[in-house]
Design an enzyme around this catalytic site. Structure first.
Site, short mmCIF file in Angstrom:
data_model
loop_
_atom_site.label_atom_id
_atom_site.label_comp_id
_atom_site.label_asym_id
_atom_site.label_seq_id
_atom_site.Cartn_x
_atom_site.Cartn_y
_atom_site.Cartn_z
N ARG A 95 0.82 -1.22 0.00
CA ARG A 95 0.00 0.00 0.00
C ARG A 95 0.85 1.26 0.00
O ARG A 95 0.37 2.32 -0.32
CB ARG A 95 -0.93 0.00 1.24
N GLN A 96 2.13 1.11 0.36
CA GLN A 96 3.02 2.29 0.33
C GLN A 96 3.75 2.29 -1.01
O GLN A 96 4.96 2.17 -1.10
CB GLN A 96 3.99 2.24 1.51
N ASP A 167 -13.28 1.69 -2.96
CA ASP A 167 -12.67 2.99 -3.27
C ASP A 167 -12.23 2.98 -4.73
O ASP A 167 -12.27 1.93 -5.39
CB ASP A 167 -11.50 3.34 -2.33
N LYS A 190 -14.11 7.09 -1.62
CA LYS A 190 -13.59 7.18 -0.24
C LYS A 190 -12.41 8.14 -0.20
O LYS A 190 -11.52 8.06 -1.02
CB LYS A 190 -13.13 5.79 0.22
N ARG A 192 -9.38 9.44 2.37
CA ARG A 192 -8.70 9.22 3.66
C ARG A 192 -8.13 10.53 4.17
O ARG A 192 -7.80 11.41 3.38
CB ARG A 192 -7.56 8.22 3.49
C1 R5P Z 1 -7.02 0.49 1.17
O1 R5P Z 1 -6.93 1.17 0.17
C2 R5P Z 1 -7.09 -1.02 1.16
O2 R5P Z 1 -7.46 -1.53 -0.09
C3 R5P Z 1 -8.04 -1.51 2.23
O3 R5P Z 1 -9.34 -1.08 1.92
C4 R5P Z 1 -7.66 -1.00 3.57
O4 R5P Z 1 -6.28 -1.07 3.78
C5 R5P Z 1 -8.36 -1.77 4.66
O5 R5P Z 1 -7.96 -1.28 5.90
P1 R5P Z 1 -8.97 -1.16 7.10
O6 R5P Z 1 -9.60 -2.51 7.28
O7 R5P Z 1 -8.11 -0.74 8.23
O8 R5P Z 1 -9.97 -0.10 6.73
#
Ligand code: R5P
Length: 303
Positions: A95-96, A167, A190, A192
């Site tokens: 994710r990073q 998202d 979405k 953040r």
């Molecule tokens: C974010 O873009 C990922 O695809 C997941 O939706 C996210 O990391 C899920 O994390 P959490 O369960 O903490 O919301």
């Protein structure tokens, strides 16, 4: 000759299931954790001139699991394996994949460099958060999707179904899944708050979910916040049922209760990350990814 399969401690049951699908037993390695948390690794099966798979999910505790994996690969290389193929059922740090704010580390690229530094020849991984990180590697990367493991569960549902991307970044994955089960698509916008960890600033549903079973398709669940907020919105928008599915369940303390007490009717996850007995809850269903991963591995060495 059959390949060898090693694993660290990240998810031993999955590695055992994969090895079984490959018709081998897990090869022996000693992994010692010292009192100061350093680890020491030694391979105990002869690997010289053999094709060797190293299976390790880079899940929580991600840095420990990463170091075990790197040390295993180094030990195997020193014993002159013919080829080392890394199998990362869950690729942590994916994710990073970019510098979200000035001053941040490009962590996914650093991890790619570490993996290449221990002379891995090829990499297989599953449902990356961002496919863009494949570009950080010079070695060949095989990226497979485990989402087809959920098709039978979707096909067993009664009534209209709509697939929901949680998202914009997850759109391609959800679209592909929707095509696989022949269902329409909706998505959630979405945003953040990048200055606060695990914090969602706003959400909006785009698409028709009225009187339908909405199935949210995500790559990973951590706190459960994304799915629970999405489920609230989808029910408000008239969805009759909300189910969430994700390949990776990197659950943290408390996420089991958050998900169980939420408007979600069911949560389906793959087993790329082990879910301990005390993290299980009644709405959770775990589906095996072992045979799908083993099929991908067999193609890489043409067994
Ligand atoms: C974010 O873009 C990922 O695809 C997941 O939706 C996210 O990391 C899920 O994390 P959490 O369960 O903490 O919301």
């Amino acid at each position: 000759m059959l390949p060898l399969v090693f694993t660290g401690n990240a998810n031993i049951p999955l590695a055992q299931a994969i090895a079984k699908e490959m018709d081998v037993s897990l090869s022996d390695a000693e992994i010692i954790r010292f009192a100061d948390s350093e680890c020491r690794v030694r391979v105990e099966t002869s690997v010289a001139d053999r094709d060797v798979f190293v299976v390790q999910s880079l899940c929580n505790p991600v840095d420990e699991n990463l170091m075990e994996f790197l040390f295993l690969c180094d030990a195997i290389r020193r014993e002159e394996a013919k080829k080392i193929i890394a199998v990362l059922p869950y690729h942590g740090y994916a994710r990073q994949d970019r510098v979200h704010r000035p001053g941040e580390c490009l962590s996914a690229q650093v991890v790619a460099k570490l993996i290449e530094a221990v002379h891995v020849d090829k990499l297989l991984t599953v449902d990356l958060h961002s496919e863009a990180i494949m570009g950080f590697f010079k070695i060949p990367v095989t990226h497979i999707s485990a989402l087809p493991i959920f098709h039978p569960l979707v096909q067993s549902l009664q009534g209209d179904v709509v697939i929901v991307s949680p998202d914009a970044g997850a759109m391609k994955r959800a679209q592909h899944f929707a095509e696989g089960v022949d269902a329409p698509l909706a998505f959630i916008e979405k945003k953040r708050d990048l200055n606060k960890t695990h914090t969602i600033a706003s959400m909006k549903v785009i698409g028709d979910v009225q009187k339908k079973t909405a199935i949210i398709v995500d790559d990973v669940i951590v706190t459960g916040g994304t799915l629970v907020n999405a489920a609230h919105m989808l029910k408000q928008m008239g969805a009759s049922r909300v189910i969430a599915l994700a390949t990776h369940a990197d659950l943290v303390g408390g996420s089991d209760k958050i998900l169980e007490d939420s408007p979600l009717d069911a949560i389906w996850v793959g087993d790329t990350i082990g879910v301990s007995d005390d993290q299980q809850f009644s709405k959770l269903e775990i589906v095996s990814t072992a045979s799908l991963i083993a099929d991908g591995m067999k193609k890489m060495i043409r067994v």
